[in-house]
Design a protein around this motif. Sequence first.
Motif, PDB file in Angstrom:
ATOM      1  N   ALA A   1       0.797  -1.231   0.000  1.00 56.12           N
ATOM      2  CA  ALA A   1       0.000   0.000   0.000  1.00 56.12           C
ATOM      3  C   ALA A   1       0.824   1.271   0.000  1.00 56.12           C
ATOM      4  N   TRP A   2       2.144   1.152  -0.114  1.00 56.92           N
ATOM      5  CA  TRP A   2       2.984   2.341   0.006  1.00 56.92           C
ATOM      6  C   TRP A   2       4.040   2.345  -1.088  1.00 56.92           C
ATOM      7  N   ASN A   3       4.785   3.442  -1.162  1.00 58.66           N
ATOM      8  CA  ASN A   3       5.875   3.572  -2.128  1.00 58.66           C
ATOM      9  C   ASN A   3       7.204   3.210  -1.478  1.00 58.66           C
ATOM     10  N   THR A   4       8.082   2.610  -2.256  1.00 59.33           N
ATOM     11  CA  THR A   4       9.416   2.287  -1.769  1.00 59.33           C
ATOM     12  C   THR A   4      10.452   2.728  -2.794  1.00 59.33           C
ATOM     13  N   LEU A   5      11.567   3.228  -2.299  1.00 60.83           N
ATOM     14  CA  LEU A   5      12.669   3.634  -3.165  1.00 60.83           C
ATOM     15  C   LEU A   5      13.863   2.743  -2.868  1.00 60.83           C
ATOM     16  N   GLU A   6      14.388   2.112  -3.904  1.00 63.48           N
ATOM     17  CA  GLU A   6      15.506   1.189  -3.734  1.00 63.48           C
ATOM     18  C   GLU A   6      16.675   1.578  -4.637  1.00 63.48           C
ATOM     19  N   VAL A   7      17.888   1.341  -4.151  1.00 65.46           N
ATOM     20  CA  VAL A   7      19.089   1.447  -4.976  1.00 65.46           C
ATOM     21  C   VAL A   7      19.402   0.044  -5.490  1.00 65.46           C
ATOM     22  N   LEU A   8      19.306  -0.147  -6.793  1.00 58.22           N
ATOM     23  CA  LEU A   8      19.521  -1.469  -7.379  1.00 58.22           C
ATOM     24  C   LEU A   8      20.988  -1.725  -7.707  1.00 58.22           C
ATOM     25  N   ALA A   9      21.716  -0.667  -8.020  1.00 61.08           N
ATOM     26  CA  ALA A   9      23.135  -0.813  -8.339  1.00 61.08           C
ATOM     27  C   ALA A   9      23.827   0.529  -8.125  1.00 61.08           C
ATOM     28  N   PHE A  10      25.112   0.455  -7.738  1.00 65.14           N
ATOM     29  CA  PHE A  10      25.897   1.668  -7.497  1.00 65.14           C
ATOM     30  C   PHE A  10      27.325   1.361  -7.938  1.00 65.14           C
ATOM     31  N   LYS A  11      27.877   2.230  -8.800  1.00 64.02           N
ATOM     32  CA  LYS A  11      29.228   1.973  -9.276  1.00 64.02           C
ATOM     33  C   LYS A  11      30.030   3.259  -9.355  1.00 64.02           C
ATOM     34  N   ALA A  12      31.282   3.168  -8.862  1.00 64.39           N
ATOM     35  CA  ALA A  12      32.269   4.219  -9.040  1.00 64.39           C
ATOM     36  C   ALA A  12      33.624   3.525  -9.074  1.00 64.39           C
ATOM     37  N   GLY A  13      34.454   3.885 -10.015  1.00 61.51           N
ATOM     38  CA  GLY A  13      35.724   3.191 -10.149  1.00 61.51           C
ATOM     39  C   GLY A  13      35.516   1.751 -10.560  1.00 61.51           C
ATOM     40  N   ASN A  14      36.406   0.862 -10.098  1.00 61.41           N
ATOM     41  CA  ASN A  14      36.318  -0.561 -10.410  1.00 61.41           C
ATOM     42  C   ASN A  14      36.229  -1.340  -9.105  1.00 61.41           C
ATOM     43  N   PRO A  15      35.026  -1.675  -8.666  1.00 55.99           N
ATOM     44  CA  PRO A  15      34.878  -2.345  -7.365  1.00 55.99           C
ATOM     45  C   PRO A  15      35.605  -3.679  -7.283  1.00 55.99           C
ATOM     46  N   ASP A  16      35.764  -4.373  -8.410  1.00 54.57           N
ATOM     47  CA  ASP A  16      36.416  -5.685  -8.376  1.00 54.57           C
ATOM     48  C   ASP A  16      37.937  -5.579  -8.304  1.00 54.57           C
ATOM     49  N   ALA A  17      38.471  -4.451  -8.737  1.00 53.62           N
ATOM     50  CA  ALA A  17      39.928  -4.257  -8.687  1.00 53.62           C
ATOM     51  C   ALA A  17      40.221  -2.787  -8.419  1.00 53.62           C
ATOM     52  N   PRO A  18      39.953  -2.319  -7.206  1.00 50.46           N
ATOM     53  CA  PRO A  18      40.110  -0.887  -6.904  1.00 50.46           C
ATOM     54  C   PRO A  18      41.574  -0.444  -6.956  1.00 50.46           C
ATOM     55  N   VAL A  19      41.744   0.808  -7.339  1.00 50.61           N
ATOM     56  CA  VAL A  19      43.082   1.410  -7.372  1.00 50.61           C
ATOM     57  C   VAL A  19      43.056   2.686  -6.540  1.00 50.61           C
ATOM     58  N   ASN A  20      44.217   3.222  -6.268  1.00 52.67           N
ATOM     59  CA  ASN A  20      44.330   4.436  -5.451  1.00 52.67           C
ATOM     60  C   ASN A  20      44.067   5.666  -6.311  1.00 52.67           C
ATOM     61  N   ALA A  21      42.811   5.824  -6.701  1.00 53.93           N
ATOM     62  CA  ALA A  21      42.471   6.955  -7.571  1.00 53.93           C
ATOM     63  C   ALA A  21      41.062   7.426  -7.262  1.00 53.93           C
ATOM     64  N   ILE A  22      40.885   8.733  -7.390  1.00 53.47           N
ATOM     65  CA  ILE A  22      39.547   9.316  -7.244  1.00 53.47           C
ATOM     66  C   ILE A  22      38.826   9.128  -8.569  1.00 53.47           C
ATOM     67  N   PRO A  23      37.691   8.413  -8.592  1.00 52.76           N
ATOM     68  CA  PRO A  23      37.008   8.151  -9.865  1.00 52.76           C
ATOM     69  C   PRO A  23      36.406   9.430 -10.435  1.00 52.76           C
ATOM     70  N   PRO A  24      36.293   9.496 -11.747  1.00 43.60           N
ATOM     71  CA  PRO A  24      35.718  10.696 -12.356  1.00 43.60           C
ATOM     72  C   PRO A  24      34.196  10.698 -12.373  1.00 43.60           C
TER      73      PRO A  24
END
Length: 488
Positions: A308-331
């Motif tokens: 009976a109500w509304n829901t807001l979900e985050v289905l995916a979130f990506k910045a940089g390379n989560p599987d192989a992170p490096v020491n860098a600020i993603p653009p």
Amino acid sequence: MTASLLTENRRADAIERARQAYDSGRLLDDLTRRIGFRTESQNPSQADALHAYLADEIAPTLARLGFTYRIAANPTAERAPFLIAERIEDPSLPTVLTYGHGDVVRGYDEQWRAGLAPWRVTVEGDRWYGRGSADNKGQHSINFAALGAVLDARGGRLGYNVKVIFEMGEEIGSPGLNEICTLESTALAADVFIASDGPRVSGERPTVFLGSRGGVNFDLTVDLREGAHHSGNWGGVLRNPAIVLAHAIASLVDTRGAIVVDGLRPPPVSDAVRRALADIELGGDANAPEIDPEWGEPGLTPTERVIAWNTLEVLAFKAGNPDAPVNAIPPVARATCQLRFVVGTDSAHIAEHLAAHFARHGFTEVQVCVTRTAAATRLDPEDPWVDWALRSIANTTDKKPALLPNLGGTVPNDVFADTLGLPTLWIPHSYPACSQHAPNEHLLGSVAREALGVMAGIWWDLGEDARRIVEARTASSEASAPHASVIE
């Protein structure tokens, strides 16, 4: 023997005939054959299987039940055709439109546990495993088998007309369904829509739902610069898009997940909806996830939050390379989000509400892109068809069925409710822990047997009651319509 007792006995005979489809193994044979069609609509290479399922499986099944049919090209997605069929006993009789879809999600063959495979039926105890067993091949197989049983019990005449719209693209968003129903509105004209998809509230409790929540998928992007930059050399002086986006998303909901943007919230839950949901418990089946009682809109029960109500979900979130992170600020940072919403939400202006909210809070870098929208629908719980369906199911099962004003998920009900203008009743034959869309999808045999009886009762009772309900709704509509003034 009185006439009412005779009718009751004939109804019981129809229900028993339907259950025999389970007891004799005929339903299992039908489902085994149908699951053998690899109808993955998400896989373009299976286009031939989508056509074959209609031409070689559904069309012959309907022909044996006395339907005439035609396969219609999809006006927007060539590989996902439609089948339109009708069984007309008398144009003056009431008409029911029913629906099914024969496509399935990808099989994910290698992910099924040992001993199981998506394209064959494996029976283990009460579970019938196979892709489409729950969604939707098992469900439309039950409905067609029950309709055949009622036809046999009634001597080949139902006392009403039946039309069918069958699609092969539901799992890719039903492309072309609205267009084909607009083009074929005369051919699909009916008095009521009755179909099956989605889960019951639990395996033990028959369920009716009257529509579905809508859904809006949207991407949020923060794109600040070209290329990544070393976090040691530039950290502290370069704005981080992932942090900006995380704060922007957090501004949409509070710490317990309740939506705080007025334009994304629904109207208050009505008393009729609260009454319908009062005795429904969410998540009672085995394998269901544990509910977090502190998450979501305060002041609502868990069932009300989902239905009976509304829901807001985050289905995916990506910045940089989560599987192989490096020491860098993603653009760039990007999130895919989803708003599930009920009737009364201002869904046509979701992008505008989001953009205005972000501007007010200083998140000027956040770009909003709506990628997909499905409308919310809900038949009035006090419509005469609703009470009729609940009484029919209770009469068949000796159980109080659950009434959901709308499904928590989304089915293409807006096409039937809005484009075709029909009162809509959905009677699902699956259950919440069926692994729909996942490996190890299954149908419960016990639910299938009970559902055969439920649908036989529904198909039978239409022959007894449809004309009365149609006339009552017509009279009510005419009485409530505004009358034109007379000028002399």
